[in-house]
Design an enzyme around this catalytic site. Structure first.
Site, PDB file in Angstrom:
ATOM      1  CD  GLU A  34      -2.977   0.971   2.323  1.00 47.34           C
ATOM      2  OE1 GLU A  34      -3.768   1.904   2.475  1.00 47.34           O
ATOM      3  OE2 GLU A  34      -2.933  -0.017   3.081  1.00 47.34           O
ATOM      4  N   GLY A  38       3.880   2.126   6.270  1.00 42.98           N
ATOM      5  CA  GLY A  38       2.955   1.186   6.910  1.00 42.98           C
ATOM      6  C   GLY A  38       1.853   1.859   7.705  1.00 42.98           C
ATOM      7  CD  GLU A 202     -10.434  -2.549  29.587  1.00 50.32           C
ATOM      8  OE1 GLU A 202     -10.208  -3.765  29.755  1.00 50.32           O
ATOM      9  OE2 GLU A 202     -10.082  -1.930  28.567  1.00 50.32           O
ATOM     10  CG  ASP A 309       2.637  -4.785  15.261  1.00 46.51           C
ATOM     11  OD1 ASP A 309       3.537  -4.306  15.970  1.00 46.51           O
ATOM     12  OD2 ASP A 309       1.715  -4.098  14.787  1.00 46.51           O
ATOM     13  CG  HIS A 442      13.493  25.406  39.287  1.00 44.65           C
ATOM     14  ND1 HIS A 442      12.372  24.736  39.742  1.00 44.65           N
ATOM     15  CD2 HIS A 442      13.313  26.712  39.627  1.00 44.65           C
ATOM     16  CE1 HIS A 442      11.566  25.596  40.334  1.00 44.65           C
ATOM     17  NE2 HIS A 442      12.121  26.812  40.282  1.00 44.65           N
TER      18      HIS A 442
END
Length: 463
Positions: A34, A38, A202, A309, A442
């Site tokens: 495609e 990705g 959930e 994955d 800081h």
């Protein structure tokens, strides 16, 4: 064509592996069905962050008075323009990968690739033409897609996955999100922020269930305050999408409840893209939808590797990239350390953001550690107060015996940019006292990490 390395799939695992292979002197090709980049670049990580940025700008406009700025009237969301901007960002990133392919002299073969036989990749082009290409090393990096539950079949219009959620033709007035991982929560935040009525369902007891329990509870409080309805310990039994509104039948601890919404987003994880890859025909071992690999991503078949994955480990873009580099460098004969999957940061880009790495408090205790826990709320941070972002905290966990940095869990503004410090510290075997004695600038949000470490050892100054 003959190559040293062919990578099937050009997501953040595949294209990174290809570039590293080319850098190491391998003749390299990428097969992509495609768009280069990705899912991550085109339909995941990048365009969702563009949507979220639009939501944040909208929130700034509507809360400008909190910062002493008067804005005439209320901001108005141009949903089409928001979507168009997101797609433009994604297209730009994909074009960037095209440039990198040319720069590194990597051939891009468009079409659907599969293992034909030993050292051979067959590609069916988008025009139907079939070609064969040989390579000494074939890396599978085909990624995943939105997972479908049997009782939550996606029709792409009323019951959708993440891909459709990024390109809806119009903004829904109401939305039910099933699943509260990073994908579900990010879309819940985006749509709620621009005025959609959102409910999150959930199955487990806490939202973002992989996070430390303190973070999950804080995020739930923050999202509820923003107007998101959250239902935990609840299961979507079925959805009737035949009418104008979907009727979502939810089983809760109190019994059945029916929710009505224009759109239902299924965000219950991903399924791996292994179909049609020629794995079974070539004897590549697979277990429960994952290709079995060793620490260097070698399958049981010589010359065939798998990353991203489709293998063990977290399904995250930065994990896939790291795996691709590790795999290729090992092929090249370089000395490579296996990836430590317990030192992978996870991020959720809602408001407040969530970022974490390492053990949760429960995991550390369950692993048998005697621990020191420190926590510093952003309500005590000067930078957070000045920014109007006092929600959240930094929580750190150390081994009481040796000071090992076991984990960190953050919720607050910009914490996804702060977590890398902890990843690096843990990689370098930094102790709690090292963090305390590291001077942080800081005022910054990052000071909260130093203060949280000091809290763990009873030395915190600003609490």
């Amino acid at each position: 064509m003959n190559y040293d390395v062919i990578v099937i799939g050009s997501g953040p695992g595949g294209y990174v592996a290809a570039i590293r292979a080319s850098q190491l002197g391998f003749k390299t090709a990428v097969v992509e069905r495609e768009s280069l980049g990705g899912i991550c670049l085109n339909w995941g990580c990048i365009p969702t962050k563009a949507l979220i940025k639009s939501a944040q700008v909208f929130e700034y406009i509507n809360h400008a008075a909190d910062y002493g700025i008067k804005v005439e009237g209320q901001g108005v969301v141009d949903f089409d323009a928001v979507i168009k901007r997101s797609r433009g960002v994604a297209d730009g990133m994909s074009k960037g990968v095209q440039f990198l392919m040319k720069k590194n002299k990597i051939d891009v073969i468009y079409g659907v690739g599969k293992l034909k036989s030993k050292g051979v990749v067959e590609v069916k082009g988008n025009d139907g033409a079939v070609s064969e290409h040989q390579a000494k090393h074939i890396i599978l990096a085909t990624g995943g897609r939105s997972r479908e539950l049997p009782n939550l079949k996606q029709d792409g219009k009323k019951i959708i996955g993440y891909r459709q959620a990024m390109t809806l033709p119009k903004q829904p007035k109401s939305l039910v999100v099933v699943g509260s991982g990073a994908i579900g929560i990010e879309f819940a935040y985006f749509y709620n922020s621009i005025g959609t009525q959102v409910t999150v369902v959930e199955f487990l007891d806490n939202i973002v269930p992989l996070e430390d329990e303190d973070v999950s509870k804080q995020l739930a409080r923050s999202l509820k305050k923003q107007g998101i309805n959250i239902m935990t310990s609840s299961t979507v039994e079925s959805v009737d999408s035949s009418g104008d509104l979907c009727k979502v039948n939810v089983k809760t601890a109190k019994g059945m409840e029916v929710l009505e919404a224009e759109v239902v987003l299924s965000a219950v994880g991903i399924s791996t893209n292994l179909e049609g890859l020629g794995l079974e025909e070539n004897g590549v071992q697979v277990d429960r939808g994952k290709v079995i690999v060793d620490d260097y991503y070698r399958t049981n078949v010589e010359g065939v590797y798998a990353i991203g994955d489709i293998v063990k480990g977290q399904a995250l873009a930065h994990v896939a990239s790291a795996e691709g580099i590790t795999c290729v460098e090992h092929i090249a004969g370089l000395h490579v350390e296996p990836i430590n999957y317990n030192n992978v940061p996870g991020c959720t880009y809602c408001k407040p953001e969530v970022a974490s790495v390492g053990y949760t408090e429960k995991q550390a205790r369950d692993a048998g550690y005697e621990i020191k826990v420190g926590k510093f709320p952003f309500s005590a941070s000067g930078r957070a107060s000045a920014a109007g972002a006092k929600d959240g905290f930094v929580k750190v966990i150390f081994d009481a015996k040796y000071g090992e940095f076991l984990g960190a869990h953050m919720i607050g503004e910009n914490v996804t940019e702060m977590i890398a410090e902890v990843v690096a510290a843990r990689k370098l075997e930094t102790t709690g006292h090292d963090i305390i004695k590291t001077i942080h600038p800081h005022p910054t949000m990052s000071e909260a990490l130093m203060e949280a470490a000091a809290d763990a050892y009873g030395e915190v100054i600003h609490l």
